[in-house]
Design a protein around this motif. Structure first.
Motif, mmCIF file in Angstrom:
data_model
loop_
_atom_site.group_PDB
_atom_site.id
_atom_site.type_symbol
_atom_site.label_atom_id
_atom_site.label_comp_id
_atom_site.label_asym_id
_atom_site.label_seq_id
_atom_site.Cartn_x
_atom_site.Cartn_y
_atom_site.Cartn_z
ATOM 1 N N GLU A 10 0.020 -16.354 -23.345
ATOM 2 C CA GLU A 10 1.329 -16.380 -22.672
ATOM 3 C C GLU A 10 1.478 -17.596 -21.757
ATOM 4 O O GLU A 10 2.495 -17.745 -21.085
ATOM 5 N N PRO B 284 5.388 -22.495 -24.990
ATOM 6 C CA PRO B 284 4.496 -21.337 -24.862
ATOM 7 C C PRO B 284 3.294 -21.507 -25.773
ATOM 8 O O PRO B 284 3.414 -21.966 -26.916
ATOM 9 N N HIS C 86 1.438 -19.434 -27.449
ATOM 10 C CA HIS C 86 1.431 -18.737 -28.731
ATOM 11 C C HIS C 86 2.319 -19.451 -29.755
ATOM 12 O O HIS C 86 2.020 -19.448 -30.948
ATOM 13 N N ARG D 143 -6.886 -9.106 -24.029
ATOM 14 C CA ARG D 143 -5.887 -8.031 -24.095
ATOM 15 C C ARG D 143 -6.552 -6.712 -24.472
ATOM 16 O O ARG D 143 -6.279 -5.670 -23.859
#
Length: 386
Positions: free
Chosen positions: A294, A307, A309, A347
């Motif tokens: 992110e 960004p 990603h 994550r």
């Protein structure tokens, strides 16, 4: 040849090899345990499918693959090494795990491995040596010569944030959530010869630079450089060192193949770079460590912010033709799945912690993941009832 010169050994261009630094875990507490000597002695009684050696403390070890030209054989060797380690760990009643940092171990409890090199590092760097109990994946890429290696090294620098974010697996450190996806690199950045390599673009210039530092007593060998990417003249490679150790060997193989595909693309697109590519380097590096996929990355030349990603997806698309040429399309597909669905290992670690509320359980589930017991998705958690 002068002793100040570094002979860059020619290797087959774009071949790759992987090194993984691994955690040795006490099954009862989830903490690190001093078991490197015993595990190495046990698994090397039979031929080990790769190389295995100690690392700086007794609670970690390093495994490395042979040289490979393509993704599938590399992945197969990593799986074979994992399986051999799991068998040995079971005999010793311990666990082996990936991850860039152990979530709650205390650095002062670590024991320096009894080797001259490690004792030298501990004597020079003091407590930083024990804080160096962090765990990375290093990927070597073969180069024709030293000048090609240096030029490829600098052109790869814009992809370093992608590598950090994709491999990030160290959100917890010293018992707390650091708010970083990758906290490991903060430990390495404390060393004086870390960060990026100097902007030298031909091998004779690098030899001169190295000779000056050696005469000053700053370095003794290339091992004294902890750069994000460093040349390894004795192997004929460049070594990318910013990856946290992933929680699975499958991810480790995919990351290596992604790097190989990018290198193939860069060698196909001859471009001259200047030191301006490094203007936003530390900013982008921080963004990747702090926010993972992110984060935002800046183009030093245009000022465009993207960004992370999205930057990965664009790179995946650009290097797909080269991945097909290298037989690594499956690796590219896997990384795209991480971006669109699974996320990185940081994550998964945070989501697991939210469900378990225990760092010890997180470590033990990470060890299960290393064994291949848990599906490689954030939702695929192994529960006590399952």
């Amino acid at each position: 040849m002068s002793e100040d010169l570094l002979d860059f050994r020619k290797s087959q261009s774009l071949t790759m090899g992987v090194e993984l630094e691994l955690q040795l875990i006490d099954r009862r507490t989830g903490d690190l345990t001093r078991a490197a000597s015993d595990l190495i002695a046990l698994v090397t009684r039979k031929p080990f499918p790769g190389d295995i050696k100690p690392e700086i403390t007794e609670s970690m070890l390093e495994v490395s693959t042979a040289v490979h030209a393509s993704y599938s054989p590399l992945r197969a060797e990593l799986l074979a090494m994992r399986d051999a380690l799991v068998v040995g760990a079971d005999r010793l009643d311990i666990e082996v795990a990936g991850g860039g940092a152990h979530p709650f171990q205390r650095w002062y409890d670590r024991q320096i491995y009894d080797r001259p090199r490690f004792k030298h590092v501990a004597g020079l760097y003091g407590y930083l040596a024990k804080q160096f109990t962090v765990f990375g994946q290093h990927v070597h890429i073969g180069c024709d010569d030293g000048t090609q290696a240096l030029r490829l090294l600098h052109r790869l620098s814009i992809y370093i944030p992608q590598f950090i974010a994709l491999a990030a697996s160290s959100p917890y450190f010293q018992g707390v959530d650091t708010s970083f996806d990758c906290s490991r690199l903060n430990s390495i950045y404390a060393f004086p010869l870390s960060g990026r390599a100097p902007f030298l673009t031909d091998w004779p210039a690098f030899e001169t630079y190295f000779a000056k530092l050696r005469r000053l007593g700053v370095v003794e060998s290339m091992k004294d450089f902890y750069w994000d990417i460093r040349p390894k003249p004795e192997f004929g490679t460049i070594e990318v060192r910013v990856f946290d150790t992933p929680l699975t060997v499958e991810r480790a193989a995919a990351l290596a193949a992604y790097l190989q595909s990018i290198c193939r693309m860069l060698l196909d697109r001859e471009e001259t770079v200047t030191e301006e590519i490094y203007l936003a380097y530390n900013y982008n590096r921080f963004q990747a460590c702090r926010f993972g996929l992110e984060g935002q990355v800046l183009d030093s030349l245009t000022g465009e912010s993207t960004p992370l990603h999205i930057a990965v997806l664009r790179t995946l698309e650009a290097c797909r033709p080269y991945a097909r040429e290298l037989d690594s399309t499956d690796a590219i597909d896997e990384i795209e799945r991480w971006i669109r669905a699974d996320g990185n290992d940081a994550r998964w670690q945070r989501e697991t912690m939210q469900q378990r509320h225990s760092l010890a359980e997180l470590v033990l589930e990470s060890a299960d993941r290393w064994r291949g017991r848990a599906p490689d998705t954030p939702e695929g958690l192994v529960t006590p009832e399952s």
